[in-house]
Design a protein around this motif. Structure first.
Motif, mmCIF file in Angstrom:
data_model
loop_
_atom_site.group_PDB
_atom_site.id
_atom_site.type_symbol
_atom_site.label_atom_id
_atom_site.label_comp_id
_atom_site.label_asym_id
_atom_site.label_seq_id
_atom_site.Cartn_x
_atom_site.Cartn_y
_atom_site.Cartn_z
ATOM 1 N N UNK A 35 0.835 -1.203 -0.220
ATOM 2 C CA UNK A 35 0.261 -0.075 0.335
ATOM 3 C C UNK A 35 0.850 1.294 0.111
ATOM 4 N N UNK A 36 1.958 1.268 0.985
ATOM 5 C CA UNK A 36 2.948 2.406 0.740
ATOM 6 C C UNK A 36 3.488 2.660 -0.581
ATOM 7 N N UNK A 37 3.997 1.433 -1.111
ATOM 8 C CA UNK A 37 4.683 1.476 -2.394
ATOM 9 C C UNK A 37 3.393 2.338 -3.481
ATOM 10 N N UNK A 38 2.405 1.864 -3.616
ATOM 11 C CA UNK A 38 1.451 2.219 -4.394
ATOM 12 C C UNK A 38 1.133 3.857 -3.949
ATOM 13 N N UNK A 39 1.012 4.001 -2.664
ATOM 14 C CA UNK A 39 0.681 5.538 -2.489
ATOM 15 C C UNK A 39 1.769 6.332 -3.031
ATOM 16 N N UNK A 67 -5.103 15.726 -7.602
ATOM 17 C CA UNK A 67 -5.747 14.356 -7.266
ATOM 18 C C UNK A 67 -5.111 13.127 -6.960
ATOM 19 N N UNK A 68 -3.863 12.991 -7.962
ATOM 20 C CA UNK A 68 -2.755 12.108 -7.667
ATOM 21 C C UNK A 68 -2.250 12.022 -6.360
ATOM 22 N N UNK A 69 -1.845 13.425 -5.939
ATOM 23 C CA UNK A 69 -1.008 13.432 -4.575
ATOM 24 C C UNK A 69 -2.038 13.279 -3.361
ATOM 25 N N UNK A 75 -3.966 6.935 0.527
ATOM 26 C CA UNK A 75 -3.432 5.652 0.380
ATOM 27 C C UNK A 75 -2.451 5.297 1.651
ATOM 28 N N UNK A 76 -1.823 6.362 2.011
ATOM 29 C CA UNK A 76 -0.919 6.294 3.017
ATOM 30 C C UNK A 76 -1.512 6.217 4.588
ATOM 31 N N UNK A 77 -2.707 6.754 4.472
ATOM 32 C CA UNK A 77 -3.427 6.709 5.870
ATOM 33 C C UNK A 77 -4.000 5.461 5.760
#
Length: 90
Positions: A35-39, A67-69, A75-77
């Protein structure tokens, strides 16, 4: 004399229950890291859109970059919250 329990972070996750099976804990950690890698990839895409001067109209490019950021931050949260709740359940 009983062994002292090791202090693990975060306390609210590891203060409940016993020590989990390492296989499940490591699988949960791998999911967290994906998930972190995707974020990070989503945030990088947002930064790249703005920095590399993509051939998109200025307002749309900025909106897409934001929007991407924002998706990367969400995603990180989500990664942290999901990891903590799953680790607590294990």
């Amino acid at each position: 004399m009983p062994e002292p329990t090791p202090r693990r972070f975060p306390r609210r996750v590891f203060s409940v229950g016993g020590e989990p099976d390492p296989r499940f804990s490591l699988a949960n950690e791998r999911t967290f890291l994906s998930w972190v890698r995707t974020a990070l990839a989503l945030m990088l895409a947002g930064v790249a859109l703005e920095v590399l001067d993509a051939p998109i109209q200025g307002g749309w490019r900025l909106a897409a970059a934001l929007i991407f950021v924002a998706l990367g931050l969400v995603g990180s949260v989500h990664a942290w919250v999901s990891w903590a709740s799953t680790e607590k359940a294990i």
